[in-house]
Design an enzyme around this catalytic site. Structure first.
Site: not given
Ligand SMILES: NC(=O)c1ccc[n+]([C@@H]2O[C@H](COP(=O)([O-])OP(=O)(O)OC[C@H]3O[C@@H](n4cnc5c(N)ncnc54)[C@H](O)[C@@H]3O)[C@@H](O)[C@H]2O)c1
Length: 317
Positions: A186, A144
């Site tokens: 968390v 990641y």
């Molecule tokens: N939520 C947080 O605290 C946080 C913090 C830092 C970064 N992010 C980033 O924000 C983004 C969204 O995170 P989230 O919390 O909504 O997570 P999440 O897992 O709910 O959302 C990710 C989405 O991407 C889709 N996905 C995964 N691999 C894929 C692929 N190969 N092709 C198409 N779709 C795919 C999943 O099905 C999901 O709907 C991510 O890139 C994550 O790294 C989130």
């Protein structure tokens, strides 16, 4: 009205982003492979004629016509990104190449959802955007962390080499309704444990600190970053600088849910950062943004979401 692509649009953050962009009058294409996202997250948008859903894995090229791309596709919780680590790196790296290639072809502006994990276990506190990070390249979290770092590299190379309009947002811990209930993050962990009366698991002694940003604040910031002038690329930190210890969070969740859950302590996982706090000076200056939702009020909304999900049977106890 713009034609906007949101990858990962059926996920936690993606579904809130789609909702906001639709409400602002745009035409939305939501792309997701449903690895961690669900149709339920976007069910309320499906009847909107300006919303379109496409099942697609961004590790494969995509040919569509759009004006802007928000690239959010990537599993974000350790349980999910470690399930198939090779696919996680592919999603970040091949996914970035495919989405940047698309942006280049159609001259779209593109925003990358990067992460505070690019700072690894930081020696600098709070983290500013010019800190290069301290990341283990060969550990279980590396798929990641390093995948996201490489995606940032690709964004900046497409900017230098092909003059793409890019925006890189480093997201710190964000929480809110539509997080997955059992994904090991968390806030969702504590809320679920408190609502079901299970013991609340704290890793280590709970003195490690985190900052928690409510989803609405984060989405507002992402939209503002996308609207910045073309010469602004980021990276830009978005998160809540108010720090809480994990133990304080657990106690707040117990108090807001009125739960009888007890705290139990387990060993810290490998490479778990001890401290994480964004320096958001750049966000304040560039997009005039700082978070406005207090932890208590964000937690209340999150708790009501999970409570309703449990009561309706949408999630099993
Ligand atoms: N939520 C947080 O605290 C946080 C913090 C830092 C970064 N992010 C980033 O924000 C983004 C969204 O995170 P989230 O919390 O909504 O997570 P999440 O897992 O709910 O959302 C990710 C989405 O991407 C889709 N996905 C995964 N691999 C894929 C692929 N190969 N092709 C198409 N779709 C795919 C999943 O099905 C999901 O709907 C991510 O890139 C994550 O790294 C989130």
């Amino acid at each position: 009205m713009k034609k906007i692509l949101v990858t990962g649009g059926a996920g936690f953050l993606g579904s809130h982003l789609c909702e906001r962009l639709l409400a602002a009058g745009h035409d939305l294409l939501c792309v997701d492979n449903f690895f961690t996202g669900t149709k339920t997250n976007i069910a309320h948008l499906m009847n909107n004629p300006r919303f379109e859903l496409m099942r697609h894995d961004i590790t494969f090229p995509l040919y569509v016509e759009v004006d802007e791309i928000y690239n959010l596709a990537c599993p974000a919780s350790p349980i999910h990104y470690q399930f198939d680590p090779v696919q996680t790196t592919k999603t970040s790296v091949h996914g970035a190449i495919n989405m940047l290639g698309l942006a280049k072809r159609v001259k779209a502006k593109i925003l990358q959802a990067s992460t505070s994990e690019v700072y690894g276990d930081p020696e600098v506190h709070p983290q500013t955007e010019n800190y290069w990070g301290r990341v283990n390249p060969v550990g279980p979290r590396s798929c990641y962390d390093e995948g996201k770092r490489c995606a940032e590299t690709l964004f900046f190379d497409y900017w230098r080499q092909h003059h793409l309009r890019i925006k890189v947002v480093r997201i710190f811990n964000t929480y809110g309704p539509r997080m997955l209930p059992h994904d090991g993050r968390v806030v969702s962990n504590f809320v679920m444990q408190a609502l079901t009366g299970e013991d609340i698991t704290i890793y280590g002694e709970g003195n490690q600190t985190r900052s928690f940003c409510y989803v609405d604040d984060l989405i507002e910031a992402m939209i503002r970053v996308m609207a910045t002038p073309d010469d602004f690329t980021g990276p830009i930190n978005i998160g809540n600088p108010t720090e809480f210890t994990i133990r304080q969070l657990a106690e707040e969740v117990i108090s807001l849910t009125g739960s009888k859950s007890r705290l139990i302590f387990k060993p810290l996982p490998v490479d778990d950062p001890k401290q994480r706090q964004p320096d958001i000076s750049l966000a304040k200056k560039t997009i005039d943004w700082s978070p406005s939702v207090e932890l208590k009020s964000g937690l209340e909304k999150t708790i009501s979401y999970f409570r309703a999900q449990l009561q309706s049977g949408a999630i099993a106890q």
